[in-house]
Design a protein around this motif. Structure first.
Motif, PDB file in Angstrom:
ATOM      1  N   ILE A   1       0.842  -1.197   0.000  1.00  0.00           N
ATOM      2  CA  ILE A   1       0.000   0.000   0.000  1.00  0.00           C
ATOM      3  C   ILE A   1       0.875   1.245   0.000  1.00  0.00           C
ATOM      4  CG2 ILE A   1      -1.613   1.347   1.404  1.00  0.00           C
ATOM      5  CD1 ILE A   1      -2.911  -1.345   2.189  1.00  0.00           C
ATOM      6  N   GLU A   2       1.909   1.248   0.810  1.00  0.00           N
ATOM      7  CA  GLU A   2       2.824   2.397   0.861  1.00  0.00           C
ATOM      8  C   GLU A   2       3.534   2.585  -0.475  1.00  0.00           C
ATOM      9  OE1 GLU A   2       4.497   5.733   2.125  1.00  0.00           O
ATOM     10  OE2 GLU A   2       3.025   4.577   3.257  1.00  0.00           O
ATOM     11  N   ALA A   3       3.971   1.494  -1.088  1.00  0.00           N
ATOM     12  CA  ALA A   3       4.648   1.583  -2.388  1.00  0.00           C
ATOM     13  C   ALA A   3       3.698   2.108  -3.459  1.00  0.00           C
ATOM     14  CB  ALA A   3       5.206   0.230  -2.788  1.00  0.00           C
ATOM     15  N   SER A   4       2.448   1.670  -3.435  1.00  0.00           N
ATOM     16  CA  SER A   4       1.492   2.148  -4.438  1.00  0.00           C
ATOM     17  C   SER A   4       1.202   3.626  -4.249  1.00  0.00           C
ATOM     18  CB  SER A   4       0.196   1.337  -4.370  1.00  0.00           C
ATOM     19  OG  SER A   4      -0.508   1.618  -3.173  1.00  0.00           O
ATOM     20  N   ARG A   5       1.228   4.114  -3.027  1.00  0.00           N
ATOM     21  CA  ARG A   5       1.015   5.547  -2.791  1.00  0.00           C
ATOM     22  C   ARG A   5       2.194   6.362  -3.315  1.00  0.00           C
ATOM     23  NH1 ARG A   5      -1.297   4.771   3.191  1.00  0.00           N
ATOM     24  NH2 ARG A   5      -3.433   4.336   2.610  1.00  0.00           N
ATOM     25  N   GLU A   6       3.397   5.794  -3.301  1.00  0.00           N
ATOM     26  CA  GLU A   6       4.571   6.497  -3.790  1.00  0.00           C
ATOM     27  C   GLU A   6       4.691   6.427  -5.315  1.00  0.00           C
ATOM     28  OE1 GLU A   6       7.819   4.700  -1.786  1.00  0.00           O
ATOM     29  OE2 GLU A   6       7.255   5.483   0.178  1.00  0.00           O
ATOM     30  N   ILE A   7       4.191   5.364  -5.911  1.00  0.00           N
ATOM     31  CA  ILE A   7       4.367   5.144  -7.343  1.00  0.00           C
ATOM     32  C   ILE A   7       3.529   6.109  -8.171  1.00  0.00           C
ATOM     33  CG2 ILE A   7       3.847   3.527  -9.201  1.00  0.00           C
ATOM     34  CD1 ILE A   7       4.850   1.314  -7.385  1.00  0.00           C
ATOM     35  N   GLU A   8       2.271   6.312  -7.814  1.00  0.00           N
ATOM     36  CA  GLU A   8       1.377   7.122  -8.644  1.00  0.00           C
ATOM     37  C   GLU A   8       1.889   8.544  -8.844  1.00  0.00           C
ATOM     38  OE1 GLU A   8      -3.261   8.495  -8.884  1.00  0.00           O
ATOM     39  OE2 GLU A   8      -2.688   6.911  -7.510  1.00  0.00           O
TER      40      GLU A   8
ATOM     41  N   GLY B   1       6.885  11.781 -13.865  1.00  0.00           N
ATOM     42  CA  GLY B   1       7.706  11.279 -14.960  1.00  0.00           C
ATOM     43  C   GLY B   1       7.061  11.497 -16.313  1.00  0.00           C
ATOM     44  N   VAL B   2       5.756  11.267 -16.387  1.00  0.00           N
ATOM     45  CA  VAL B   2       5.050  11.468 -17.658  1.00  0.00           C
ATOM     46  C   VAL B   2       5.058  12.944 -18.028  1.00  0.00           C
ATOM     47  CG1 VAL B   2       2.775  11.374 -18.745  1.00  0.00           C
ATOM     48  CG2 VAL B   2       3.631   9.409 -17.485  1.00  0.00           C
ATOM     49  N   LYS B   3       4.769  13.804 -17.069  1.00  0.00           N
ATOM     50  CA  LYS B   3       4.774  15.244 -17.358  1.00  0.00           C
ATOM     51  C   LYS B   3       6.154  15.698 -17.818  1.00  0.00           C
ATOM     52  CE  LYS B   3       1.035  16.671 -14.304  1.00  0.00           C
ATOM     53  NZ  LYS B   3       0.687  17.402 -13.079  1.00  0.00           N
ATOM     54  N   LYS B   4       7.196  15.218 -17.154  1.00  0.00           N
ATOM     55  CA  LYS B   4       8.562  15.594 -17.518  1.00  0.00           C
ATOM     56  C   LYS B   4       8.914  15.065 -18.906  1.00  0.00           C
ATOM     57  CE  LYS B   4      13.309  15.382 -15.848  1.00  0.00           C
ATOM     58  NZ  LYS B   4      13.968  14.756 -16.959  1.00  0.00           N
ATOM     59  N   GLY B   5       8.528  13.811 -19.194  1.00  0.00           N
ATOM     60  CA  GLY B   5       8.815  13.222 -20.495  1.00  0.00           C
ATOM     61  C   GLY B   5       8.115  13.950 -21.624  1.00  0.00           C
ATOM     62  N   VAL B   6       6.857  14.302 -21.418  1.00  0.00           N
ATOM     63  CA  VAL B   6       6.117  15.030 -22.447  1.00  0.00           C
ATOM     64  C   VAL B   6       6.730  16.409 -22.657  1.00  0.00           C
ATOM     65  CG1 VAL B   6       3.884  16.120 -22.961  1.00  0.00           C
ATOM     66  CG2 VAL B   6       3.973  13.769 -22.145  1.00  0.00           C
ATOM     67  N   ALA B   7       7.066  17.075 -21.555  1.00  0.00           N
ATOM     68  CA  ALA B   7       7.675  18.404 -21.677  1.00  0.00           C
ATOM     69  C   ALA B   7       9.017  18.330 -22.408  1.00  0.00           C
ATOM     70  CB  ALA B   7       7.862  19.019 -20.298  1.00  0.00           C
ATOM     71  N   ASP B   8       9.841  17.343 -22.079  1.00  0.00           N
ATOM     72  CA  ASP B   8      11.132  17.176 -22.751  1.00  0.00           C
ATOM     73  C   ASP B   8      10.951  16.880 -24.235  1.00  0.00           C
ATOM     74  OD1 ASP B   8      12.372  17.628 -20.354  1.00  0.00           O
ATOM     75  OD2 ASP B   8      12.900  15.520 -19.994  1.00  0.00           O
ATOM     76  N   THR B   9       9.991  16.041 -24.563  1.00  0.00           N
ATOM     77  CA  THR B   9       9.750  15.677 -25.956  1.00  0.00           C
ATOM     78  C   THR B   9       9.293  16.879 -26.760  1.00  0.00           C
ATOM     79  OG1 THR B   9       9.165  13.448 -25.288  1.00  0.00           O
ATOM     80  CG2 THR B   9       8.466  14.138 -27.468  1.00  0.00           C
ATOM     81  N   ILE B  10       8.383  17.650 -26.198  1.00  0.00           N
ATOM     82  CA  ILE B  10       7.900  18.838 -26.911  1.00  0.00           C
ATOM     83  C   ILE B  10       9.033  19.852 -27.079  1.00  0.00           C
ATOM     84  CG2 ILE B  10       6.376  20.846 -26.688  1.00  0.00           C
ATOM     85  CD1 ILE B  10       4.289  18.948 -25.541  1.00  0.00           C
ATOM     86  N   ARG B  11       9.861  19.997 -26.057  1.00  0.00           N
ATOM     87  CA  ARG B  11      10.975  20.928 -26.124  1.00  0.00           C
ATOM     88  C   ARG B  11      11.988  20.500 -27.186  1.00  0.00           C
ATOM     89  NH1 ARG B  11      13.183  20.439 -21.104  1.00  0.00           N
ATOM     90  NH2 ARG B  11      11.201  21.026 -20.218  1.00  0.00           N
TER      91      ARG B  11
ATOM     92  N   VAL C   1       4.976   8.436 -11.170  1.00  0.00           N
ATOM     93  CA  VAL C   1       4.638   8.178 -12.569  1.00  0.00           C
ATOM     94  C   VAL C   1       4.075   9.440 -13.210  1.00  0.00           C
ATOM     95  CG1 VAL C   1       3.047   6.904 -14.071  1.00  0.00           C
ATOM     96  CG2 VAL C   1       4.307   5.703 -12.297  1.00  0.00           C
ATOM     97  N   THR C   2       3.219  10.138 -12.489  1.00  0.00           N
ATOM     98  CA  THR C   2       2.640  11.373 -13.021  1.00  0.00           C
ATOM     99  C   THR C   2       3.727  12.402 -13.301  1.00  0.00           C
ATOM    100  OG1 THR C   2       0.624  10.947 -11.771  1.00  0.00           O
ATOM    101  CG2 THR C   2       0.931  13.175 -12.573  1.00  0.00           C
TER     102      THR C   2
END
Length: 123
Positions: free
Chosen positions: A42-49, A55-65, A52-53
């Motif tokens: 449960i603790e790991a799942s609270r840290e993962i979400e 990481g996705v935001k950073k990846g999209v921003a890097d790709t667009i840049r 991931v969010t």
């Protein structure tokens, strides 16, 4: 005491002893272990979400840049159009448009079987 009564008492005592032992093992060993593991999950799942969010935001921003200027002049639109055409064809015709229909699969199966039989007779 009759034999059947002795056997009944012995069987009952054995069943009770086994059940008490299994219950004790479950209660004192297995359940605490599972409780700690579930708490860790449960603790790991609270840290993962959130990670991931982020990481996705950073990846999209890097790709667009990092997109080159030429990607914005129409080549992206053309590849998107081709992908949409492929997707709509796949949706309308099902997987057979991608994999071939049943007759094609049967024909290719016969061709492969014929090639393997020729190889076995060559030697």
């Amino acid at each position: 005491m009759p034999l059947w009564a002795t056997l009944a008492i012995q069987i009952s005592a054995t069943v009770v002893a086994v059940l008490v032992t299994l219950w004790g093992f479950w209660r004192l060993v297995v359940r605490p272990y599972l409780d700690t593991r579930v708490a860790e999950l449960i603790e790991a799942s609270r840290e993962i979400e959130p990670a991931v969010t982020r990481g996705v935001k950073k990846g999209v921003a890097d790709t667009i840049r990092e997109l080159p200027e030429s990607a914005l002049d129409g080549t992206v639109k053309e590849s998107t159009r081709q992908l949409l055409k492929f997707g709509s064809g796949l949706f309308e015709n099902g997987l057979s448009s991608f994999l071939g229909n049943a007759a094609d699969l049967e024909r290719s199966g016969r061709n492969e079987a014929g090639k393997t039989s020729k190889r076995s007779t060559d030697s």
